[in-house]
Design a protein around this motif. Structure first.
Motif, PDB file in Angstrom:
ATOM      1  N   TRP A   1      37.409  43.376  83.705  1.00 49.83           N
ATOM      2  CA  TRP A   1      36.836  44.027  82.536  1.00 49.83           C
ATOM      3  C   TRP A   1      35.316  43.943  82.517  1.00 49.83           C
ATOM      4  CZ3 TRP A   1      38.570  47.426  79.186  1.00 49.83           C
ATOM      5  CH2 TRP A   1      39.964  47.572  79.040  1.00 49.83           C
ATOM      6  N   VAL A   2      34.770  42.796  82.868  1.00 51.44           N
ATOM      7  CA  VAL A   2      33.314  42.609  82.798  1.00 51.44           C
ATOM      8  C   VAL A   2      32.609  43.258  83.980  1.00 51.44           C
ATOM      9  CG1 VAL A   2      31.443  40.917  82.784  1.00 51.44           C
ATOM     10  CG2 VAL A   2      33.505  40.499  81.440  1.00 51.44           C
TER      11      VAL A   2
ATOM     12  N   ILE B   1      28.820  50.620  81.777  1.00 54.35           N
ATOM     13  CA  ILE B   1      28.387  50.450  80.393  1.00 54.35           C
ATOM     14  C   ILE B   1      27.080  49.675  80.350  1.00 54.35           C
ATOM     15  CG2 ILE B   1      28.984  49.426  78.163  1.00 54.35           C
ATOM     16  CD1 ILE B   1      31.909  49.895  78.852  1.00 54.35           C
ATOM     17  N   ALA B   2      26.984  48.610  81.148  1.00 56.04           N
ATOM     18  CA  ALA B   2      25.748  47.829  81.208  1.00 56.04           C
ATOM     19  C   ALA B   2      24.582  48.684  81.703  1.00 56.04           C
ATOM     20  CB  ALA B   2      25.942  46.618  82.124  1.00 56.04           C
ATOM     21  N   MET B   3      24.865  49.558  82.653  1.00 51.44           N
ATOM     22  CA  MET B   3      23.818  50.419  83.194  1.00 51.44           C
ATOM     23  C   MET B   3      23.276  51.370  82.131  1.00 51.44           C
ATOM     24  SD  MET B   3      24.213  53.529  85.866  1.00 51.44           S
ATOM     25  CE  MET B   3      24.972  54.406  84.501  1.00 51.44           C
TER      26      MET B   3
ATOM     27  N   SER C   1      20.633  49.018  89.466  1.00 54.56           N
ATOM     28  CA  SER C   1      20.825  48.852  88.028  1.00 54.56           C
ATOM     29  C   SER C   1      21.576  47.558  87.750  1.00 54.56           C
ATOM     30  CB  SER C   1      21.626  50.030  87.461  1.00 54.56           C
ATOM     31  OG  SER C   1      22.964  49.983  87.922  1.00 54.56           O
ATOM     32  N   ALA C   2      21.715  47.225  86.460  1.00 51.87           N
ATOM     33  CA  ALA C   2      22.497  46.047  86.083  1.00 51.87           C
ATOM     34  C   ALA C   2      23.930  46.200  86.566  1.00 51.87           C
ATOM     35  CB  ALA C   2      22.456  45.863  84.570  1.00 51.87           C
ATOM     36  N   GLY C   3      24.461  47.434  86.486  1.00 51.28           N
ATOM     37  CA  GLY C   3      25.810  47.686  86.957  1.00 51.28           C
ATOM     38  C   GLY C   3      25.983  47.415  88.439  1.00 51.28           C
TER      39      GLY C   3
ATOM     40  N   HIS D   1      25.975  57.288  89.292  1.00 51.85           N
ATOM     41  CA  HIS D   1      25.801  56.906  87.900  1.00 51.85           C
ATOM     42  C   HIS D   1      24.331  56.988  87.458  1.00 51.85           C
ATOM     43  CE1 HIS D   1      29.929  54.944  87.743  1.00 51.85           C
ATOM     44  NE2 HIS D   1      29.884  55.681  86.665  1.00 51.85           N
ATOM     45  N   ARG D   2      23.415  56.756  88.376  1.00 49.60           N
ATOM     46  CA  ARG D   2      21.996  56.894  88.020  1.00 49.60           C
ATOM     47  C   ARG D   2      21.639  58.358  87.761  1.00 49.60           C
ATOM     48  NH1 ARG D   2      19.816  52.370  86.372  1.00 49.60           N
ATOM     49  NH2 ARG D   2      17.897  52.218  87.576  1.00 49.60           N
TER      50      ARG D   2
END
Length: 290
Positions: A29-30, A37-39, A53-55, A108-109
């Motif tokens: 999940w994390v 989501i974090a990104m 990114s954070a992701g 995603h970016r």
């Protein structure tokens, strides 16, 4: 001998692995569901578009932790399993997840530049006007590495290892065929994650064949007087609930014409992130404009 099955450990029963299943559920999940989501929610200034990114860091942690947990799960099997197949599967898993890391990071970016996941690569406004046109081919190659090659090398070994472990989850003692309260607490979040994995990864065929193989094995072992232990029941029920969630998801979006265009064919299972860029991101934009 790694590939041999010892007679003395064939019918040993393991207690429910609450620690391992909990760690699996938490990190899935994390580190997997939470990485895009974090990104999106973290400030862009912290992670410029030309940097990871954070992701991506979440994904890197996932690529290290998940193989370790899979190996620990295999070690706890009451049955000696084919180690060579397990090791090759783990190696392939890491390769596939790493390929996916690169492709998924770029894809995603692109959201920040207006890329829309509910459209194909060539139909995206920011892609179709690229010059020279051979650049579009490069983006399609990136999409292939992300969505096809990366997913195949990632998910096929993952489900294969789960199935290999599942083959050792049988016991002749009927009293041991029940799920403890701890398992009941985890089966919901685990099933929901598998729903996300199957729909976002577009791996329904792989999932359903694994599930059918599980059912066939359960029926075969039942003829021998063997039943699933608590860990086997946890996996089996998780897959059953996952199938129900997929059915609800497909029924809900059955008449969505735009997603129907993105996912033609007999098997229609939209990706959650395609649904997000089509419906939810527009909703957020409208709220910000008020």
């Amino acid at each position: 001998r790694h590939g041999a099955v010892k007679n003395e450990d064939t019918f040993k029963t393991s207690p429910f692995h609450f620690d391992l299943w909990f760690y699996f559920t938490l990190q899935n999940w994390v580190l997997d569901f939470g990485r895009p989501i974090a990104m999106i929610i973290l400030p862009l200034e912290w992670f410029p578009l030309n940097k990871p990114s954070a992701g991506d860091y979440f994904h890197m942690a996932y690529n290290v932790i998940t193989p370790f947990l899979l190996l620990k799960l295999i070690e706890r099997s009451p049955k000696t399993l084919p180690r060579s197949m397990v090791y090759v599967s783990i190696i392939t898993f890491v390769m596939g997840a790493s390929i996916h890391l690169v492709g998924d990071s770029v894809n995603h970016r692109l959201i920040f530049s207006g890329y829309q996941h509910h459209l194909s690569v060539r139909e995206n406004p920011i892609i179709k006007n690229l010059k020279p046109e051979t650049l579009i081919d490069s983006f399609e190659l990136l999409y292939y590495y992300d969505e096809y090659l990366g997913h195949s090398m990632w998910y096929i070994p993952f489900f294969l290892i789960l199935f290999i472990y599942f083959t050792g989850c049988f016991t002749p003692v009927a009293e041991e065929s029940r799920m403890p309260a701890a398992a009941l607490l985890l089966v919901g979040p685990s099933s929901l994650y598998y729903w996300y994995l199957v729909t976002e990864g577009q791996i329904f065929i792989l999932y359903i064949f694994t599930f059918f193989a599980m059912m066939a094995l359960v029926m075969h072992q039942k003829r021998k007087g063997l039943v699933l232990d608590s860990n086997g029941l946890f996996l089996f029920y998780s897959f059953i609930i996952t199938l129900l969630l997929i059915a609800v998801w497909v029924a809900w979006l059955w008449n969505d014409k735009i997603l129907r265009k993105k996912y033609p064919g007999v098997i229609y299972i939209p990706e959650p992130w395609a649904f997000y860029t089509l419906h939810m991101s527009n909703l957020h934009t409208a709220k910000e404009s008020l």
